[in-house]
Motif scaffolding. Structure first.
Motif, PDB file in Angstrom:
ATOM      1  N   LYS A 223     -22.245  69.865   1.219  1.00  0.00           N
ATOM      2  CA  LYS A 223     -22.051  70.123   2.638  1.00  0.00           C
ATOM      3  C   LYS A 223     -23.079  71.151   3.086  1.00  0.00           C
ATOM      4  CE  LYS A 223     -17.122  69.026   2.782  1.00  0.00           C
ATOM      5  NZ  LYS A 223     -15.762  69.486   3.127  1.00  0.00           N
ATOM      6  N   PHE A 224     -23.569  70.971   4.317  1.00  0.00           N
ATOM      7  CA  PHE A 224     -24.589  71.856   4.841  1.00  0.00           C
ATOM      8  C   PHE A 224     -24.116  72.386   6.187  1.00  0.00           C
ATOM      9  CE2 PHE A 224     -26.434  68.464   2.328  1.00  0.00           C
ATOM     10  CZ  PHE A 224     -27.139  69.174   1.368  1.00  0.00           C
ATOM     11  N   SER A 225     -24.549  73.572   6.501  1.00  0.00           N
ATOM     12  CA  SER A 225     -24.067  74.219   7.720  1.00  0.00           C
ATOM     13  C   SER A 225     -24.883  73.848   8.952  1.00  0.00           C
ATOM     14  CB  SER A 225     -24.067  75.739   7.545  1.00  0.00           C
ATOM     15  OG  SER A 225     -25.380  76.203   7.248  1.00  0.00           O
ATOM     16  N   THR A 226     -26.098  73.333   8.745  1.00  0.00           N
ATOM     17  CA  THR A 226     -26.955  73.015   9.890  1.00  0.00           C
ATOM     18  C   THR A 226     -27.494  71.594   9.767  1.00  0.00           C
ATOM     19  OG1 THR A 226     -29.008  73.764   8.835  1.00  0.00           O
ATOM     20  CG2 THR A 226     -27.691  75.430   9.986  1.00  0.00           C
ATOM     21  N   ILE A 227     -27.926  71.067  10.900  1.00  0.00           N
ATOM     22  CA  ILE A 227     -28.505  69.725  10.918  1.00  0.00           C
ATOM     23  C   ILE A 227     -29.789  69.683  10.100  1.00  0.00           C
ATOM     24  CG2 ILE A 227     -29.775  70.161  13.062  1.00  0.00           C
ATOM     25  CD1 ILE A 227     -28.186  66.836  11.930  1.00  0.00           C
TER      26      ILE A 227
END
Length: 210
Positions: A6-10
């Protein structure tokens, strides 16, 4: 396959999607996209071209239509970069009819957009359609480039029309792309297939001297 990343930014998601496509793992790229959506992040204009490449690698029309639907619902549906990626996606999924419909709906076409459509017809040997597109392109005052001339040359080989190959070669020289190595190799191959070995050798010798 369940992905836990999972990543916090696009930017992070785009990087992972791009890496998956470059590693020839298109299914993973698409799965990451759906996970990204589930995490509440919306794609941007850089996301869609990566997804289009994934669909093209799979040559999967269903996935292509899903991605295109997402494009149409996004703020980037009129972005020429995204539109060209969608066009290329349909061409590489062997859906030239759908590609051409999309092509006609693009109001401001650049040379890359024209080239995608022209190369699509060229690869299937539709010389008449390629020539028509080329004339329309010139009428629209779009400056052809190396890809354009490669498409014209490739299409001309379906009929092994030496006069046409020479005319295309002369046009390429006229617009200043004769020094391009890929273009020169294309002309060498074209002349060889037309049994004009002297012209093929002349192009080869010119390449060595360049």
């Amino acid at each position: 396959m369940v992905l836990l990343s999972k990543f916090s930014t696009i930017v992070g998601w785009n990087s992972a999607i791009r890496e998956s496509v470059n590693q020839n793992r298109p299914h993973k790229a698409l799965l990451l996209f759906f996970q990204m959506k589930q995490n509440g992040l919306e794609p941007n204009k850089f996301t869609f071209p990566f997804l289009a490449k994934a669909c093209a690698k799979l040559s999967n029309l269903k996935f292509s239509q899903i991605i295109h639907t997402n494009v149409l619902k996004s703020p980037f549906r009129s972005d020429i970069f995204v539109q060209t990626a969608m066009l290329d996606m349909y061409v590489k999924c062997d859906q030239l009819a759908d590609a051409y419909i999309l092509f006609e709906r693009i109001p401001m076409r650049d040379v890359a957009c024209w080239n995608v459509m022209l190369m699509g017809f060229a690869q299937l040997g539709f010389l008449d359609k390629v020539l028509r597109l080329f004339h329309e392109m010139r009428f629209a005052r779009i400056l052809p480039d190396t890809i354009t001339v490669m498409g014209l040359t490739q299409a001309s080989l379906e009929t092994k029309n030496l006069a046409l190959v020479k005319a295309i070669h002369a046009f390429g020289i006229q617009i200043g792309i004769d020094g391009d190595v890929s273009m020169a190799n294309t002309w060498i191959s074209a002349y060889s297939k037309c049994d004009d070995l002297s012209s093929a050798m002349a192009v080869f010798n010119g390449l060595k001297l360049a």
